[in-house]
Design a protein around this motif. Structure first.
Motif, PDB file in Angstrom:
ATOM      1  N   ARG A  58     -81.386 -11.700  18.644  1.00  0.00           N
ATOM      2  CA  ARG A  58     -81.186 -10.248  18.643  1.00  0.00           C
ATOM      3  C   ARG A  58     -82.179  -9.575  17.697  1.00  0.00           C
ATOM      4  O   ARG A  58     -82.805  -8.559  18.045  1.00  0.00           O
ATOM      5  CB  ARG A  58     -79.745  -9.906  18.249  1.00  0.00           C
ATOM      6  CG  ARG A  58     -79.419  -8.439  18.335  1.00  0.00           C
ATOM      7  CD  ARG A  58     -77.931  -8.138  18.126  1.00  0.00           C
ATOM      8  NE  ARG A  58     -77.354  -8.771  16.953  1.00  0.00           N
ATOM      9  CZ  ARG A  58     -76.506  -9.817  16.981  1.00  0.00           C
ATOM     10  NH1 ARG A  58     -76.120 -10.315  18.131  1.00  0.00           N
ATOM     11  NH2 ARG A  58     -76.039 -10.330  15.873  1.00  0.00           N
ATOM     12  N   GLY A 114     -81.534 -18.975  22.533  1.00  0.00           N
ATOM     13  CA  GLY A 114     -80.169 -19.344  22.865  1.00  0.00           C
ATOM     14  C   GLY A 114     -79.907 -19.453  24.353  1.00  0.00           C
ATOM     15  O   GLY A 114     -79.080 -20.252  24.782  1.00  0.00           O
ATOM     16  N   ASP A 142     -77.534 -14.140  20.177  1.00  0.00           N
ATOM     17  CA  ASP A 142     -77.183 -14.589  18.833  1.00  0.00           C
ATOM     18  C   ASP A 142     -78.036 -13.821  17.820  1.00  0.00           C
ATOM     19  O   ASP A 142     -78.985 -13.122  18.182  1.00  0.00           O
ATOM     20  CB  ASP A 142     -77.320 -16.105  18.686  1.00  0.00           C
ATOM     21  CG  ASP A 142     -78.745 -16.608  18.816  1.00  0.00           C
ATOM     22  OD1 ASP A 142     -79.683 -15.929  18.363  1.00  0.00           O
ATOM     23  OD2 ASP A 142     -78.927 -17.701  19.367  1.00  0.00           O
ATOM     24  N   GLU A 143     -77.705 -13.934  16.541  1.00  0.00           N
ATOM     25  CA  GLU A 143     -78.304 -13.077  15.516  1.00  0.00           C
ATOM     26  C   GLU A 143     -79.834 -13.150  15.459  1.00  0.00           C
ATOM     27  O   GLU A 143     -80.507 -12.115  15.446  1.00  0.00           O
ATOM     28  CB  GLU A 143     -77.722 -13.413  14.143  1.00  0.00           C
ATOM     29  CG  GLU A 143     -78.199 -12.471  13.064  1.00  0.00           C
ATOM     30  CD  GLU A 143     -77.562 -12.757  11.709  1.00  0.00           C
ATOM     31  OE1 GLU A 143     -78.032 -12.151  10.739  1.00  0.00           O
ATOM     32  OE2 GLU A 143     -76.622 -13.565  11.630  1.00  0.00           O
TER      33      GLU A 143
END
Length: 159
Positions: free
Chosen positions: A58, A100, A54-55
């Motif tokens: 990442r 996550g 996920d953002e």
């Protein structure tokens, strides 16, 4: 049971999936390829793994990778139990557990025994990361620098 033990779509718990990922990594490492080919394959696997996060995870993973490469270009990225990790002289020095993947509220940057971050009788070996401000990046940089330096300084003779 903790959230990290919940079953995934494959029917495996997160821990069971990590063990399965590690077994695949070990099988892959036994294939006969050159060191350069293996390192390229491992770097590609890490990039693919990071791209799938996920953002926030990442962003954290890419920052850790960038900092690690700036501190010591000889650190090699690879997957370790399905998570991004960095090695020096073939030993895992640090790894990143994305929030996550285990449904936690923070990513964890952990350092292995081979990092030898020893300070007196107690020292941190993992950090919870919820964002990447200037202070956090500075802490990550200092810790990676210490881990790399102590690994080289404490390496057994003859290596």
């Amino acid at each position: 049971m903790a959230a990290s033990s919940s079953s995934s779509a494959s029917g495996l718990s997160k821990e069971e999936q990590a063990v399965k990922d590690r077994a695949r990594e070990l099988r892959q490492s036994k294939k006969r390829v050159s060191k350069a080919e293996r390192e390229a394959l491992e770097a590609e696997e890490v990039a693919t793994s990071i791209a799938g996060l996920d953002e926030l995870d990442r962003t954290i993973a890419l920052a850790v990778q960038r900092i690690a490469n700036e501190v010591d270009p000889e650190l090699k990225a690879r997957l370790w139990y399905g998570m991004p990790a960095f090695t020096k002289n073939g030993k895992v020095i640090m790894h990143l557990l994305p929030a996550g993947k285990f449904h936690t509220r923070y990513a964890t940057l952990g350092f292995e025994d081979s990092a030898r971050l020893d300070e007196a009788e107690a020292w941190p070996v993992a950090y919870a990361i919820t964002g990447l401000g200037e202070e956090t990046e500075s802490l990550i940089r200092r810790t990676i620098t210490n881990a790399v330096q102590s690994t080289v300084q404490n390496r057994p003779q003859g290596d």
